[in-house]
Design a protein around this motif. Structure first.
Motif, PDB file in Angstrom:
ATOM      1  N   LYS A 352       0.695  -1.171   0.136  1.00 22.74           N
ATOM      2  CA  LYS A 352       0.044  -0.069   0.073  1.00 22.74           C
ATOM      3  C   LYS A 352       0.831   1.148  -0.080  1.00 22.74           C
ATOM      4  O   LYS A 352       0.464   2.243  -0.684  1.00 22.74           O
ATOM      5  CB  LYS A 352      -0.944  -0.130   1.267  1.00 22.74           C
ATOM      6  N   GLU A 355       2.027   1.474  -3.645  1.00 23.01           N
ATOM      7  CA  GLU A 355       1.237   2.117  -4.562  1.00 23.01           C
ATOM      8  C   GLU A 355       0.299   3.278  -4.303  1.00 23.01           C
ATOM      9  O   GLU A 355      -0.203   4.150  -5.109  1.00 23.01           O
ATOM     10  CB  GLU A 355       0.188   0.926  -4.681  1.00 23.01           C
ATOM     11  N   ARG A 356      -0.082   3.660  -2.930  1.00 20.99           N
ATOM     12  CA  ARG A 356      -0.757   4.754  -2.768  1.00 20.99           C
ATOM     13  C   ARG A 356      -0.102   5.730  -1.920  1.00 20.99           C
ATOM     14  O   ARG A 356      -0.551   6.842  -1.774  1.00 20.99           O
ATOM     15  CB  ARG A 356      -2.007   4.353  -1.760  1.00 20.99           C
ATOM     16  N   SER A 359      -1.196  10.113   3.104  1.00 17.86           N
ATOM     17  CA  SER A 359      -2.260  11.312   3.022  1.00 17.86           C
ATOM     18  C   SER A 359      -1.428  12.551   3.632  1.00 17.86           C
ATOM     19  O   SER A 359      -0.565  12.461   4.616  1.00 17.86           O
ATOM     20  CB  SER A 359      -3.501  11.105   3.740  1.00 17.86           C
ATOM     21  N   ASN A 417       5.603  10.511  -1.586  1.00 17.49           N
ATOM     22  CA  ASN A 417       4.734   9.490  -2.449  1.00 17.49           C
ATOM     23  C   ASN A 417       5.736   8.995  -3.497  1.00 17.49           C
ATOM     24  O   ASN A 417       5.783   7.998  -4.015  1.00 17.49           O
ATOM     25  CB  ASN A 417       3.405   9.947  -2.774  1.00 17.49           C
ATOM     26  N   GLY A 421       7.017   5.206  -4.000  1.00 16.27           N
ATOM     27  CA  GLY A 421       6.868   4.318  -4.951  1.00 16.27           C
ATOM     28  C   GLY A 421       8.475   3.674  -5.703  1.00 16.27           C
ATOM     29  O   GLY A 421       8.321   2.701  -6.352  1.00 16.27           O
TER      30      GLY A 421
END
Length: 443
Positions: A352, A355-356, A359, A417, A421
């Motif tokens: 996760k 990929e995401r 926040s 982020n 990745g």
């Protein structure tokens, strides 16, 4: 790992919480001191309490330099050089430290050999003299050698059945193969049993020198006062060390190793490729890891494995920077029937994150904690002098303590982020499990 842990016994450590708090814009002043003899040290003055701490590291003099037939040499020397020196046998040397409330200790890691000295200001001359003797005239008397050897062998016997030790040894052997990092820092029964005073003296002569020495000092002393003490403590050292060159490590990932042990719990550790401390994206990775598993109760791993499901007391991840390899690691211990589910959850969070990402709220909370908690590292002189050594080794500059929070604050959501990745690699994680795990294990 890192290594990088000591106990100061017999002395109440000094509180220096005023450092950095009265003026948040400028945490502390780091001075570079160069003695008349050319010995360099970084110093933070704090005259609130009559106490001085000195940390030192001999870079590249750790256990990775041990010859294959003398594993545990650096580690054993670290336990012996304060067990008698000069005209003082072990009992006399130790008695002098105890009577004067001086703490002197040494440690050998994979990469470096380090020492720590803590003393009351009024005992500075004695503390420095004891340090000088330990580094230049260790005795290696038979009584001390056999006593320390017995302690190390007892530790090796305990480690034979300790799941954490078994997991660590297996993991490092699995990823590093025939590189020196795969060797046990404490040695083996056979190698420790064969080490002698000639080996110890040879190590001291090769490893302790001015060219691989880093010093950090904090406490009740001025730069002018420190200079002559540096020459007294270290001026006798040779200019050049004589240590073998350790090649860059090329760790291999993507394996699963299970070590069967008849015990009620299973211990798991895992790791993948990490990120260099000087990489421009290091702080983005640092913040990302805090959110993933480095933030204790606020981390995703703890939330999923402990808080929501009660599968384990603790689960964590961290960035590990060795001199010749960079890793991203983690660990968990839990019941045999729960280890499979725990690892599945960890793997899910690893994926996760890749990929995401995270926040904005997670990022803001992480940065708020990491910057707010940083001044707490200034609450003991030992922390400060140790930090000064690390700052020099990593070439971070004397202004790092002032700049560090701004480096964290500068990390953006896009940075984290993107790095998540690029860095996270759930398909190439090495997993080591020790115990009697039930069910299928994978990462």
């Amino acid at each position: 790992m890192n290594h990088l842990m000591k106990t100061v016994a017999g002395i109440a450590f000094a509180s220096v919480t005023m450092l950095g708090l009265a003026n948040p814009a400028k945490a502390v002043e780091v001075q570079e001191v160069v003695s008349d003899g050319g010995i360099r040290a970084w110093l933070i003055e704090d005259h609130l309490n009559p106490l001085i701490t000195m940390d030192m590291t001999f870079v590249g003099a750790g256990a990775s330099t041990d010859p294959a037939d003398k594993l545990g040499l650096a580690n054993m020397v670290s336990g012996l050089i304060d067990e008698g020196a000069g005209e003082m046998d072990s009992q006399t040397f130790r008695g002098e430290m105890e009577n004067r409330s001086i703490s002197l200790s040494f440690d050998a890691g994979r990469d470096d050999f380090s020492g720590a000295l803590t003393m009351l200001t009024r005992e500075t001359d004695t503390g420095i003299d004891l340090l000088r003797l330990a580094l230049s005239e260790p005795r290696f008397d038979n009584e001390a050698v056999e006593r320390i050897r017995s302690q190390i062998i007892a530790g090796l016997k305990r480690a034979e059945n300790d799941p954490g030790d078994i997991a660590s040894r297996t993991f490092f052997t699995s990823i590093f193969g025939d590189h020196p990092y795969a060797r046990p820092v404490s040695g083996t029964f056979e190698t420790v049993g064969s080490l002698n005073a000639t080996d110890f003296r040879g190590f001291v002569n090769r490893a302790f020198a001015k060219d691989n020495l880093i010093i950090g000092v904090a406490g009740d002393i001025t730069a002018k006062e420190l200079g002559p003490l540096l020459d007294e403590a270290f001026g006798h050292l040779p200019d050049k060390s004589d240590l073998p060159t350790i090649p860059a490590a090329k760790p291999s990932f993507g394996k699963v190793d299970i070590v069967e042990q008849d015990m009620p719990q299973s211990q798991a550790i895992w790791g993948q490729k990490g990120i260099d401390r000087h990489d421009p994206d290091f702080y983005a990775a640092y913040v990302m890891n805090y959110i993933l598993g480095g933030g204790g109760f606020s981390s995703r791993l703890t939330e999923e494995v402990r808080e929501k499901r009660g599968l384990a007391y603790g689960v964590y991840s961290y960035l590990a920077n060795l001199d010749h390899a960079d890793l991203m690691m983690g660990g968990v211990a839990t019941r045999n029937d729960a280890i499979g589910q725990s690892l599945s959850l960890v793997s899910d969070e690893w994926t996760k994150m890749k990929e995401r990402g995270v926040s904005q709220e997670e990022l803001d909370n992480a940065k708020s904690y990491l910057t707010g908690a940083f001044p707490l590292r200034f609450t003991s002189l030992g922390n400060l002098s140790g930090m000064l050594v690390g700052m020099q080794k990593e070439d971070l500059g004397t202004d790092f303590l002032d700049r560090r929070n701004s480096l964290v604050e500068a990390v953006t959501l896009e940075d984290v982020n993107r790095v998540a990745g690029e860095l996270m690699d759930p398909d190439n994680v090495t997993l080591t499990v020790v115990g009697k795990p039930e069910g299928e294990l994978a990462f």
